[in-house]
Design a protein around this motif. Structure first.
Motif, PDB file in Angstrom:
ATOM      1  N   VAL A 199       0.823  -1.182  -0.098  1.00  0.00           N
ATOM      2  CA  VAL A 199      -0.055   0.011   0.010  1.00  0.00           C
ATOM      3  C   VAL A 199       0.782   1.340  -0.129  1.00  0.00           C
ATOM      4  O   VAL A 199       2.034   1.276   0.532  1.00  0.00           O
ATOM      5  CB  VAL A 199      -0.979   0.167   1.247  1.00  0.00           C
ATOM      6  N   ILE A 200       0.286   2.208  -0.644  1.00  0.00           N
ATOM      7  CA  ILE A 200       0.951   3.562  -0.622  1.00  0.00           C
ATOM      8  C   ILE A 200       0.143   4.525   0.070  1.00  0.00           C
ATOM      9  O   ILE A 200      -0.970   4.912  -0.382  1.00  0.00           O
ATOM     10  CB  ILE A 200       1.437   4.014  -1.993  1.00  0.00           C
ATOM     11  N   PRO A 201       0.338   5.475   1.054  1.00  0.00           N
ATOM     12  CA  PRO A 201      -0.283   6.192   1.783  1.00  0.00           C
ATOM     13  C   PRO A 201      -0.401   7.666   1.002  1.00  0.00           C
ATOM     14  O   PRO A 201       0.576   7.977   0.334  1.00  0.00           O
ATOM     15  CB  PRO A 201       0.455   6.660   3.088  1.00  0.00           C
ATOM     16  N   VAL A 202      -1.581   8.076   0.694  1.00  0.00           N
ATOM     17  CA  VAL A 202      -1.771   9.205  -0.299  1.00  0.00           C
ATOM     18  C   VAL A 202      -2.423  10.339   0.487  1.00  0.00           C
ATOM     19  O   VAL A 202      -3.445  10.047   1.291  1.00  0.00           O
ATOM     20  CB  VAL A 202      -2.564   8.735  -1.391  1.00  0.00           C
ATOM     21  N   THR A 203      -2.125  11.351   0.534  1.00  0.00           N
ATOM     22  CA  THR A 203      -2.772  12.767   1.109  1.00  0.00           C
ATOM     23  C   THR A 203      -3.036  13.695  -0.042  1.00  0.00           C
ATOM     24  O   THR A 203      -2.049  13.872  -0.773  1.00  0.00           O
ATOM     25  CB  THR A 203      -1.973  13.277   2.025  1.00  0.00           C
ATOM     26  N   VAL A 204      -4.425  14.275  -0.213  1.00  0.00           N
ATOM     27  CA  VAL A 204      -4.566  15.208  -1.165  1.00  0.00           C
ATOM     28  C   VAL A 204      -5.173  16.494  -0.402  1.00  0.00           C
ATOM     29  O   VAL A 204      -6.004  16.226   0.557  1.00  0.00           O
ATOM     30  CB  VAL A 204      -5.839  14.855  -2.124  1.00  0.00           C
ATOM     31  N   LYS A 205      -4.462  17.532  -0.327  1.00  0.00           N
ATOM     32  CA  LYS A 205      -4.539  18.790   0.133  1.00  0.00           C
ATOM     33  C   LYS A 205      -5.348  19.551  -0.638  1.00  0.00           C
ATOM     34  O   LYS A 205      -4.674  20.146  -1.731  1.00  0.00           O
ATOM     35  CB  LYS A 205      -3.500  19.400   1.067  1.00  0.00           C
ATOM     36  N   ILE A 206      -6.525  20.289  -0.272  1.00  0.00           N
ATOM     37  CA  ILE A 206      -7.290  21.180  -1.166  1.00  0.00           C
ATOM     38  C   ILE A 206      -7.332  22.497  -0.250  1.00  0.00           C
ATOM     39  O   ILE A 206      -7.786  22.551   0.881  1.00  0.00           O
ATOM     40  CB  ILE A 206      -8.874  20.879  -1.532  1.00  0.00           C
ATOM     41  N   ASP A 207      -6.536  23.405  -0.697  1.00  0.00           N
ATOM     42  CA  ASP A 207      -6.434  24.698  -0.143  1.00  0.00           C
ATOM     43  C   ASP A 207      -7.646  25.572  -0.557  1.00  0.00           C
ATOM     44  O   ASP A 207      -7.994  25.662  -1.417  1.00  0.00           O
ATOM     45  CB  ASP A 207      -4.986  25.238  -0.591  1.00  0.00           C
ATOM     46  N   PRO A 208      -7.898  26.653   0.439  1.00  0.00           N
ATOM     47  CA  PRO A 208      -9.069  27.498   0.254  1.00  0.00           C
ATOM     48  C   PRO A 208      -8.894  28.146  -1.128  1.00  0.00           C
ATOM     49  O   PRO A 208      -9.594  28.691  -1.903  1.00  0.00           O
ATOM     50  CB  PRO A 208      -9.178  28.183   1.411  1.00  0.00           C
ATOM     51  N   SER A 209      -7.508  28.490  -1.707  1.00  0.00           N
ATOM     52  CA  SER A 209      -7.068  29.325  -2.686  1.00  0.00           C
ATOM     53  C   SER A 209      -7.238  28.586  -4.007  1.00  0.00           C
ATOM     54  O   SER A 209      -7.175  29.101  -5.108  1.00  0.00           O
ATOM     55  CB  SER A 209      -5.599  29.786  -2.672  1.00  0.00           C
ATOM     56  N   GLY A 210      -7.479  27.073  -3.907  1.00  0.00           N
ATOM     57  CA  GLY A 210      -7.730  26.364  -5.112  1.00  0.00           C
ATOM     58  C   GLY A 210      -6.362  25.613  -5.444  1.00  0.00           C
ATOM     59  O   GLY A 210      -6.671  24.739  -6.506  1.00  0.00           O
ATOM     60  N   ILE A 211      -5.497  25.758  -4.775  1.00  0.00           N
ATOM     61  CA  ILE A 211      -4.281  24.970  -4.908  1.00  0.00           C
ATOM     62  C   ILE A 211      -4.522  23.344  -4.543  1.00  0.00           C
ATOM     63  O   ILE A 211      -4.879  23.381  -3.251  1.00  0.00           O
ATOM     64  CB  ILE A 211      -3.061  25.534  -4.261  1.00  0.00           C
ATOM     65  N   VAL A 212      -3.985  22.444  -5.173  1.00  0.00           N
ATOM     66  CA  VAL A 212      -4.310  21.148  -4.828  1.00  0.00           C
ATOM     67  C   VAL A 212      -2.749  20.618  -4.452  1.00  0.00           C
ATOM     68  O   VAL A 212      -2.015  20.803  -5.571  1.00  0.00           O
ATOM     69  CB  VAL A 212      -5.036  20.463  -5.580  1.00  0.00           C
ATOM     70  N   THR A 213      -2.472  19.824  -3.532  1.00  0.00           N
ATOM     71  CA  THR A 213      -1.347  19.304  -3.640  1.00  0.00           C
ATOM     72  C   THR A 213      -1.445  17.833  -3.268  1.00  0.00           C
ATOM     73  O   THR A 213      -2.470  17.197  -2.261  1.00  0.00           O
ATOM     74  CB  THR A 213      -0.618  19.559  -2.197  1.00  0.00           C
TER      75      THR A 213
END
Length: 156
Positions: A66-80
Motif C-alpha cells: 500500500v502507498i499512503p496518499v494525501t490530497v490537500k485542497i487549499d481554500p485558494s484552489g491549490i491542490v497538493t
C-alpha cells in the motif's frame, strides 16, 4: 454544488476537525506517446478539515503493498498530492501554473515539473462529497513525460 475557485466553501453542519470516514474513488489516466494506462482505486479513507483546507487521506492498494496518499485542497484552489512509499512525490496543481518538485526514489532525487492545464474542484452537501479533476503535463527537464488526467471523488 460549489466551485472552490469561485468562493470559499466550508461545511457548516459537519465538524471535520477530527476527520470523518469517507469513501474514496481515484482514477488516473496516463498518456505517454501512443500508450495509455488507467489506474482506478476504490478505498476507504478520511476527510479532515484544518485551517480551512481539506485533507483527503487514503491508501492506494497494490499487489506489492500500500502507498499512503494525501490530497490537500487549499481554500485558494491549490491542490497538493503527496504519495509516500518506496518512491515519494509531492506534486502541486493550480490551473495554468507550473510547479517544480522532487521525486524521491531509492536511487536518489529527480526534479520534475507539473503544468496544470485544467482543474475543477466542487463540493456537494447531504451527504458531503467532493470532486477534484486535474489535467496536467509532467516534465523531466524540458522533456514531456506524458499527459495525465486525475479524478478524485470522495463522500462522507
Amino acid at each position: 454544488m460549489v466551485n472552490i475557485g469561485i468562493e470559499n466553501y466550508e461545511v457548516k453542519q459537519l465538524d471535520l476537525s477530527k476527520g470523518r470516514a469517507a469513501q474514496i474513488h481515484l482514477e488516473t489516466i496516463i498518456s505517454q506517446g501512443n500508450e495509455t494506462e488507467k489506474h482506478v482505486f476504490d478505498e476507504a479513507g478520511k476527510v479532515v478539515q484544518m485551517n480551512s483546507s481539506y485533507y483527503i487521506r487514503f491508501q492506494e492498494t497494490y499487489e506489492s503493498g500500500v502507498i499512503p496518499v494525501t490530497v490537500k485542497i487549499d481554500p485558494s484552489g491549490i491542490v497538493t498530492l503527496t504519495r509516500k512509499g518506496e518512491t515519494t512525490t509531492r506534486m502541486r496543481f493550480d490551473k495554468g501554473e507550473r510547479f517544480e518538485t522532487l521525486y524521491h526514489t531509492p536511487q536518489g532525487e529527480v526534479k520534475i515539473e507539473t503544468m496544470t492545464k485544467n482543474m475543477q474542484i466542487s463540493y456537494t452537501d447531504e451527504p458531503f462529497s467532493g470532486r477534484v479533476y486535474i489535467e496536467y503535463d509532467l516534465f523531466l527537464g524540458k522533456e514531456k513525460l506524458g499527459d495525465y488526467k486525475l479524478q478524485l471523488l470522495f463522500t462522507i
